[in-house]
Design a protein around this motif. Sequence first.
Motif, mmCIF file in Angstrom:
data_model
loop_
_atom_site.group_PDB
_atom_site.id
_atom_site.type_symbol
_atom_site.label_atom_id
_atom_site.label_comp_id
_atom_site.label_asym_id
_atom_site.label_seq_id
_atom_site.Cartn_x
_atom_site.Cartn_y
_atom_site.Cartn_z
ATOM 1 N N ASP A 1 10.710 15.626 -5.211
ATOM 2 C CA ASP A 1 9.780 15.718 -4.071
ATOM 3 C C ASP A 1 9.721 14.414 -3.277
ATOM 4 O O ASP A 1 9.103 14.366 -2.217
ATOM 5 C CB ASP A 1 8.385 16.174 -4.517
ATOM 6 C CG ASP A 1 7.743 15.263 -5.537
ATOM 7 O OD1 ASP A 1 8.465 14.736 -6.400
ATOM 8 O OD2 ASP A 1 6.512 15.083 -5.474
ATOM 9 N N TRP A 2 10.380 13.364 -3.757
ATOM 10 C CA TRP A 2 10.475 12.107 -3.013
ATOM 11 C C TRP A 2 11.651 12.101 -2.048
ATOM 12 O O TRP A 2 11.805 11.169 -1.273
ATOM 13 C CB TRP A 2 10.605 10.932 -3.975
ATOM 14 C CG TRP A 2 9.331 10.564 -4.685
ATOM 15 C CD1 TRP A 2 8.307 11.395 -5.028
ATOM 16 C CD2 TRP A 2 8.978 9.274 -5.150
ATOM 17 N NE1 TRP A 2 7.338 10.705 -5.699
ATOM 18 C CE2 TRP A 2 7.725 9.392 -5.783
ATOM 19 C CE3 TRP A 2 9.595 8.048 -5.111
ATOM 20 C CZ2 TRP A 2 7.077 8.313 -6.361
ATOM 21 C CZ3 TRP A 2 8.946 6.968 -5.694
ATOM 22 C CH2 TRP A 2 7.699 7.100 -6.307
ATOM 23 N N ARG B 1 11.690 10.724 1.674
ATOM 24 C CA ARG B 1 10.576 9.772 1.815
ATOM 25 C C ARG B 1 11.100 8.353 1.871
ATOM 26 O O ARG B 1 12.200 8.061 1.421
ATOM 27 C CB ARG B 1 9.606 9.898 0.628
ATOM 28 C CG ARG B 1 9.066 11.268 0.397
ATOM 29 C CD ARG B 1 8.137 11.653 1.508
ATOM 30 N NE ARG B 1 7.545 12.945 1.211
ATOM 31 C CZ ARG B 1 6.408 13.349 1.717
ATOM 32 N NH1 ARG B 1 5.756 12.576 2.557
ATOM 33 N NH2 ARG B 1 5.940 14.526 1.403
ATOM 34 N N LEU C 1 14.729 9.336 -8.964
ATOM 35 C CA LEU C 1 13.341 9.547 -8.541
ATOM 36 C C LEU C 1 13.060 11.040 -8.488
ATOM 37 O O LEU C 1 13.988 11.853 -8.444
ATOM 38 C CB LEU C 1 13.117 8.906 -7.170
ATOM 39 C CG LEU C 1 13.321 7.391 -7.131
ATOM 40 C CD1 LEU C 1 13.265 6.876 -5.709
ATOM 41 C CD2 LEU C 1 12.314 6.690 -8.005
ATOM 42 N N VAL D 1 10.960 4.608 0.482
ATOM 43 C CA VAL D 1 10.546 3.908 -0.742
ATOM 44 C C VAL D 1 10.881 2.429 -0.592
ATOM 45 O O VAL D 1 11.716 2.044 0.210
ATOM 46 C CB VAL D 1 11.225 4.498 -2.008
ATOM 47 C CG1 VAL D 1 10.848 5.940 -2.208
ATOM 48 C CG2 VAL D 1 12.723 4.333 -1.960
ATOM 49 N N TYR E 1 0.853 -1.176 0.000
ATOM 50 C CA TYR E 1 0.000 0.000 0.000
ATOM 51 C C TYR E 1 0.890 1.228 0.000
ATOM 52 O O TYR E 1 1.870 1.288 0.745
ATOM 53 C CB TYR E 1 -0.899 0.006 1.237
ATOM 54 C CG TYR E 1 -1.871 -1.160 1.244
ATOM 55 C CD1 TYR E 1 -3.069 -1.090 0.555
ATOM 56 C CD2 TYR E 1 -1.557 -2.324 1.917
ATOM 57 C CE1 TYR E 1 -3.947 -2.149 0.543
ATOM 58 C CE2 TYR E 1 -2.422 -3.402 1.910
ATOM 59 C CZ TYR E 1 -3.621 -3.308 1.221
ATOM 60 O OH TYR E 1 -4.473 -4.371 1.208
ATOM 61 N N GLY E 2 0.617 2.194 -0.848
ATOM 62 C CA GLY E 2 1.464 3.369 -0.922
ATOM 63 C C GLY E 2 0.743 4.558 -1.522
ATOM 64 O O GLY E 2 -0.465 4.539 -1.739
ATOM 65 N N GLU E 3 1.509 5.576 -1.813
ATOM 66 C CA GLU E 3 0.992 6.839 -2.327
ATOM 67 C C GLU E 3 1.131 6.953 -3.844
ATOM 68 O O GLU E 3 0.252 7.467 -4.511
ATOM 69 C CB GLU E 3 1.737 8.007 -1.667
ATOM 70 C CG GLU E 3 1.618 8.037 -0.150
ATOM 71 C CD GLU E 3 0.206 8.310 0.329
ATOM 72 O OE1 GLU E 3 -0.505 9.091 -0.331
ATOM 73 O OE2 GLU E 3 -0.187 7.722 1.344
ATOM 74 N N GLU E 4 2.266 6.527 -4.376
ATOM 75 C CA GLU E 4 2.561 6.656 -5.799
ATOM 76 C C GLU E 4 3.409 5.488 -6.247
ATOM 77 O O GLU E 4 4.072 4.855 -5.427
ATOM 78 C CB GLU E 4 3.392 7.916 -6.064
ATOM 79 C CG GLU E 4 2.622 9.179 -6.221
ATOM 80 C CD GLU E 4 3.557 10.338 -6.510
ATOM 81 O OE1 GLU E 4 3.739 10.640 -7.705
ATOM 82 O OE2 GLU E 4 4.095 10.897 -5.557
ATOM 83 N N MET E 5 3.431 5.248 -7.560
ATOM 84 C CA MET E 5 4.314 4.226 -8.108
ATOM 85 C C MET E 5 4.921 4.764 -9.391
ATOM 86 O O MET E 5 4.236 5.402 -10.192
ATOM 87 C CB MET E 5 3.556 2.945 -8.428
ATOM 88 C CG MET E 5 4.477 1.830 -8.860
ATOM 89 S SD MET E 5 3.611 0.396 -9.502
ATOM 90 C CE MET E 5 3.550 0.794 -11.225
ATOM 91 N N ILE E 6 6.211 4.533 -9.564
ATOM 92 C CA ILE E 6 6.907 4.888 -10.792
ATOM 93 C C ILE E 6 7.658 3.646 -11.245
ATOM 94 O O ILE E 6 8.293 2.971 -10.441
ATOM 95 C CB ILE E 6 7.914 6.034 -10.556
ATOM 96 C CG1 ILE E 6 7.179 7.303 -10.169
ATOM 97 C CG2 ILE E 6 8.760 6.264 -11.790
ATOM 98 C CD1 ILE E 6 8.096 8.459 -9.846
ATOM 99 N N GLU E 7 7.575 3.337 -12.527
ATOM 100 C CA GLU E 7 8.308 2.205 -13.071
ATOM 101 C C GLU E 7 9.510 2.749 -13.825
ATOM 102 O O GLU E 7 9.372 3.588 -14.708
ATOM 103 C CB GLU E 7 7.401 1.410 -14.015
ATOM 104 C CG GLU E 7 7.968 0.075 -14.390
ATOM 105 C CD GLU E 7 6.949 -0.792 -15.100
ATOM 106 O OE1 GLU E 7 7.375 -1.600 -15.940
ATOM 107 O OE2 GLU E 7 5.752 -0.663 -14.817
#
Length: 61
Positions: free
Chosen positions: A49-50, A53, A46, A55, A26-32
């Motif tokens: 703004d990360w 944080r 990344l 990850v 469960y998280g806020e955002e995902m980037i591939e």
Amino acid sequence: MADDKKNQMAEAPPSLTPTKVKFEIYGEEMIEKLVKSSGNSGRVYLPPDWVGRHVKIIRVD
């Protein structure tokens, strides 16, 4: 009886074939992204703004 279990475990070779596992996150955002070479290591850039944080990185192939 305990010795029998130890012998069975010693005889079974570890699996050399990697198996896939399922992760549920469960998280806020995902980037591939594709990991790029960086010296003797790998690097993923990344968004700024990360910064600061937490990850989690999961290798999918």
